[in-house]
Design a protein around this motif. Structure first.
Motif, short mmCIF file in Angstrom:
data_model
loop_
_atom_site.label_atom_id
_atom_site.label_comp_id
_atom_site.label_asym_id
_atom_site.label_seq_id
_atom_site.Cartn_x
_atom_site.Cartn_y
_atom_site.Cartn_z
N SER A 1 0.73 -1.25 -0.03
CA SER A 1 -0.01 -0.08 -0.09
C SER A 1 0.95 1.30 0.20
N ASP A 2 0.30 2.09 -0.63
CA ASP A 2 1.36 3.77 -0.56
C ASP A 2 1.54 4.11 0.80
N GLU A 3 0.60 4.05 1.62
CA GLU A 3 0.90 4.49 3.09
C GLU A 3 2.30 3.62 3.58
N TYR A 4 1.95 2.31 3.47
CA TYR A 4 3.15 1.69 4.00
C TYR A 4 4.49 1.77 3.57
N LYS A 5 4.46 2.19 2.11
CA LYS A 5 5.70 2.62 1.25
C LYS A 5 6.30 4.09 2.00
N VAL A 6 5.28 4.92 2.32
CA VAL A 6 5.61 6.09 2.44
C VAL A 6 6.25 6.34 4.03
N LEU A 7 5.71 5.37 4.86
CA LEU A 7 5.79 5.41 6.44
C LEU A 7 7.22 4.25 6.73
N ARG A 8 7.32 3.44 6.05
CA ARG A 8 8.41 2.15 6.53
C ARG A 8 9.71 2.65 6.86
N LEU A 9 10.21 3.87 6.11
CA LEU A 9 11.51 4.08 6.32
C LEU A 9 11.54 5.05 7.67
N PRO A 10 10.63 6.09 7.90
CA PRO A 10 10.54 6.91 8.79
C PRO A 10 10.36 6.25 10.08
N LEU A 11 9.61 4.94 10.16
CA LEU A 11 9.31 4.22 11.35
C LEU A 11 10.52 3.52 11.79
N VAL B 1 13.54 4.43 11.09
CA VAL B 1 14.57 5.49 11.87
C VAL B 1 14.24 5.76 12.96
N GLY B 2 12.69 6.09 13.32
CA GLY B 2 12.10 6.53 14.63
C GLY B 2 12.31 5.16 15.66
N PHE B 3 12.34 4.17 15.43
CA PHE B 3 12.33 2.94 16.50
C PHE B 3 13.48 2.71 16.85
N ALA B 4 14.72 2.99 15.83
CA ALA B 4 15.99 2.75 16.18
C ALA B 4 16.64 4.02 16.99
N ALA B 5 16.14 5.13 16.80
CA ALA B 5 16.51 6.47 17.66
C ALA B 5 15.93 6.07 19.07
N ALA B 6 14.51 5.61 19.16
CA ALA B 6 14.01 5.59 20.53
C ALA B 6 14.61 4.42 21.17
N LEU B 7 15.12 3.31 20.46
CA LEU B 7 15.88 2.19 21.37
C LEU B 7 17.37 2.73 21.70
N VAL B 8 18.16 3.37 20.85
CA VAL B 8 19.32 4.09 21.21
C VAL B 8 19.21 4.94 22.42
N TYR C 1 7.56 5.19 22.37
CA TYR C 1 6.87 5.11 20.97
C TYR C 1 6.68 6.71 20.68
N PRO C 2 6.41 7.57 21.76
CA PRO C 2 6.35 8.95 21.39
C PRO C 2 7.62 9.57 20.69
N ILE C 3 8.91 9.00 21.04
CA ILE C 3 10.21 9.25 20.38
C ILE C 3 10.28 8.95 19.16
N ALA C 4 9.78 7.46 18.84
CA ALA C 4 9.93 6.90 17.62
C ALA C 4 8.68 7.86 16.47
N ALA C 5 7.70 8.16 17.21
CA ALA C 5 6.78 8.96 16.57
C ALA C 5 7.31 10.20 15.91
N LEU C 6 7.97 10.78 16.99
CA LEU C 6 8.62 12.28 16.85
C LEU C 6 9.52 12.21 15.76
N VAL D 1 11.26 12.97 9.66
CA VAL D 1 11.62 12.17 8.51
C VAL D 1 10.34 12.58 7.47
N LEU D 2 9.25 12.29 7.66
CA LEU D 2 8.12 12.56 6.92
C LEU D 2 8.10 14.19 6.74
N PHE D 3 8.54 15.00 7.51
CA PHE D 3 8.43 16.14 7.10
C PHE D 3 9.57 16.73 6.21
#
Length: 651
Positions: free
Chosen positions: A381-391, A393-400, A431-436, A441-443
């Motif tokens: 789906s289009d939204e998955y393609k748009v969101l997969r890279l930002p998410l 990066v977000g989850f990696a940053a939140a974990l670190v 999750y708030p860090i990952a979402a931010l 990245v989306l911005f």
């Protein structure tokens, strides 16, 4: 219509503003404070408005993510109600803090100042989670508002909706755990997150329906959802009654019983009847929040709901009406739907018209590209393609970040080296860090997309947004730099102990006054001072009343300090005993009460000298009682009183 509603809001806002100013001047003694929870009207209003704030964007995001038809105008009204509600929700925790100028303490700054927020407190993480939610809600609203002028932005709405959907549930769950994780029996229960989310959705539905009625139309789907939401809340209330024996009758009547009148066709089809039902639900849920925050209200000895409390309610309601309808009027052209609404219409029909036009446009566009729209797999789906890279990066940053703060990284020390912070303490922020980060990245992706557009208007908009975003970052960095005092240093107890009181040493003062033949006015700090030897400045009942009104919120009625409130925001202060008070000197403590220190409000001009002396004497009396009880029972040592004035903490 909007002007009349703004005038009504102004009529509520002005007296409410006076009540707000008086309450900030007087401190917590001005409003109702529950003797069991030490929470009062500000927290009741915070929970109420944060519920409204979560519901507006949640409704718009969940409908968009799940493909439920909702017209543009209704969705924008719901999203705007979120942003305005957040403005007023953010005011009341600062009042609860007691010292508004120390607002930065709700942020998890490091401890070089010698006083820092309790990074293990859920209220501190509330600040971070709600700030992220506010930023993403503003981002979502802006993208939606400009999507008609810049159609390419429509591609990013659904990915943002999927980003916001779990964030709203996550943040309101954290707010609910502020209650469920405490010692108050009425607040304990694993069902509290679901209970809070259901209440927030119901209140948001009532607010959005009420705002739609002011526009002159209705959405029957939202009305049916409000009725179903009242059934869910009635179930929670009966469950709470069966398990805990507590029941808020007024909330049950206004938000549980009266909404069932919607089944009566005369009320359902009459605009006034629908308005009254929505107001009834909002009133009932406010009373439910009030009862939840202040379970002892109405019991003997409790401070009643007064004019200041009513003024704070009027301030928030009037301010919401002024700000919302003012912005609604300003954004009128951008918020209108494809069609024009006349009289009493149903927004559901407009949503179907808009959706049909949108689908027709998308179908013709995809047919030209030779794409089959019969079925689209979720992973393609289009939204998955748009969101997969930002998410990612977000989850990696939140974990670190989580591993760094909890000292799990072998190559980097935790910034909170003086505080034991477990990984579980950071989970609420994961999750708030990952979402931010994902939203950031989306911005950047949106800016890149707009800059590559052949349309000069798109490029101009991208440059304007880049400039605004850069200015926001500069302001944020400047504000953070103003209040951030560097990295971790000594433990707060050592810092507070070593910090000067900014008063003359009592022994040196004694020697100086002796040399000036004023020994009779000096205070012998080496001698033990008993409660009976202190001057009888005022009646003991008056002093006790002042202590309970001004000081007990932090220090406790019996001087053992209100651990629940102190641990929410402040480091645990030094413990108190009679010998410590005697060594500091009563004149030093009087100066601290008058001028304040660190987290303590200054009471010069608000308390007379006799009242200050009486408070210090009462503190010495409590310290003597605590020492006596400690000598009789060694187990009571852990609950001994706080050295209020000497450690500089706020009465």
């Amino acid at each position: 219509m909007f002007r009349y509603l703004m005038l009504a809001g102004l009529a509520l806002f002005l007296p409410g503003l006076y009540a707000l100013g008086d309450s900030l001047y007087q401190g917590p003694s001005a409003w109702m404070v529950d003797s069991q929870t030490f929470w009062g009207t500000p927290i009741s209003l915070f929970v109420f408005w944060i519920g409204l704030a979560h519901a507006g964007t949640l409704l718009s995001a969940i409908f968009l993510a799940l493909g439920i038809k909702l017209d543009r105008r209704t969705a924008l009204i719901a999203e705007l109600s979120t942003l305005v509600s957040l403005v007023f929700a953010g005011i009341f925790p600062l009042m609860h803090l007691g010292v508004v100028e120390n607002f930065y303490m709700v942020a998890p700054f490091l401890d070089a100042r010698g006083n820092f927020a309790n990074v293990r407190s859920p209220l501190v993480w509330d600040f971070c989670c709600i700030a992220v939610y506010a930023f993403l809600s503003l981002f979502f609203f802006t993208i939606h508002l400009k999507s008609r002028e810049i159609p390419v932005l429509e591609r990013y709405r659904k990915p943002l909706a999927w980003l916001l959907f779990p964030l709203v549930l996550w943040v309101h769950t954290i707010v609910s755990l502020d209650f469920a994780a405490t010692f108050v029996p009425q607040w304990r229960g694993a069902f509290f997150p679901l209970y809070f989310i259901a209440g927030a959705i119901l209140s948001g539905l009532a607010l959005v329906n009420l705002l739609l009625y002011s526009e002159g139309y209705r959405v029957r789907l939202l009305e049916r959802l409000m009725l179903a939401g009242s059934w869910v809340m009635v179930g929670f209330w009966f469950w709470e009654f069966l398990t805990k024996g507590i029941f808020c009758t007024s909330a049950f009547i206004f938000a549980g019983v009266l909404p069932q009148l919607r089944v009566v066709s005369f009320i359902r089809e009459h605009r006034t009847g629908r308005i009254l039902l929505s107001i009834s639900v909002l009133l009932g849920l406010f009373l439910e929040r009030y009862f939840l925050v202040s379970p002892m209200q109405g019991m003997p000895g409790q401070v009643p709901f007064g004019w200041v409390d009513a003024g704070l309610v009027a301030f928030s309601v009037g301010g919401f009406m002024l700000l919302f309808f003012g912005m609604r009027q300003h954004l009128s052209r951008s918020m209108e739907s494809e069609g024009t609404y006349f009289g009493e219409v149903d927004g559901s029909e407009m949503a179907m018209v808009e959706e049909a036009a949108r689908e027709s446009s998308e179908l013709s566009r995809e047919k030209k590209r030779g794409i089959d729209l019969s079925y689209i797999q979720p992973w393609s789906s289009d939204e998955y393609k748009v969101l997969r890279l930002p998410l990612l990066v977000g989850f990696a940053a939140a974990l670190v970040f989580s591993l760094w703060v909890s000292a799990q990284l072998p190559f980097a020390a935790s910034p909170y080296e003086n505080i034991e912070v477990a990984f579980a303490n950071i989970v609420p922020l994961f999750y708030p860090i990952a979402a931010l980060i994902a939203a950031g990245v989306l911005f950047l992706a949106i800016l890149h997309h707009l800059r590559q557009s052949p349309d000069s208007a798109h490029v101009t908009f991208a440059r304007r947004i880049s400039t605004i975003f850069a200015a926001i970052l500069v302001v944020f960095a400047a504000v953070a730099g103003t209040f951030y005092a560097g990295g971790a240093s000594r433990a707060s107890a050592e810092s507070v102990e070593a910090s000067p009181l900014n008063v003359e040493n009592p022994i040196e003062k004694y020697i100086r006054e002796m040399s000036n033949e004023s020994a009779e006015a000096s205070v012998d700090t080496s001698a033990n001072v008993s409660a009976e030897s202190l001057p009888a400045t005022m009646d003991s009942a008056e002093i006790e009343f002042i202590w309970n009104a001004r000081c007990a919120k932090c220090h406790g009625v019996d001087g053992r300090f209100n651990e629940k409130f102190v641990r929410e925001y402040y480091p645990v202060p030094q413990k108190l005993d009679a010998a410590r008070i005697d060594s500091l000197g009563l004149d030093s403590l009087e100066k601290v009460v008058l001028d304040g220190r660190v987290n303590m409000s200054a009471y010069r001009g608000r308390l007379t000298e006799a009242e200050v002396r009486g408070l210090v004497a009462y503190m010495r009396h409590l310290a003597g009682d605590l020492n006596s009880s400690s000598a009789g029972d060694s187990a009571a040592v852990d609950s001994s009183a706080v050295d209020s004035a000497a450690a500089g903490e706020a009465p």
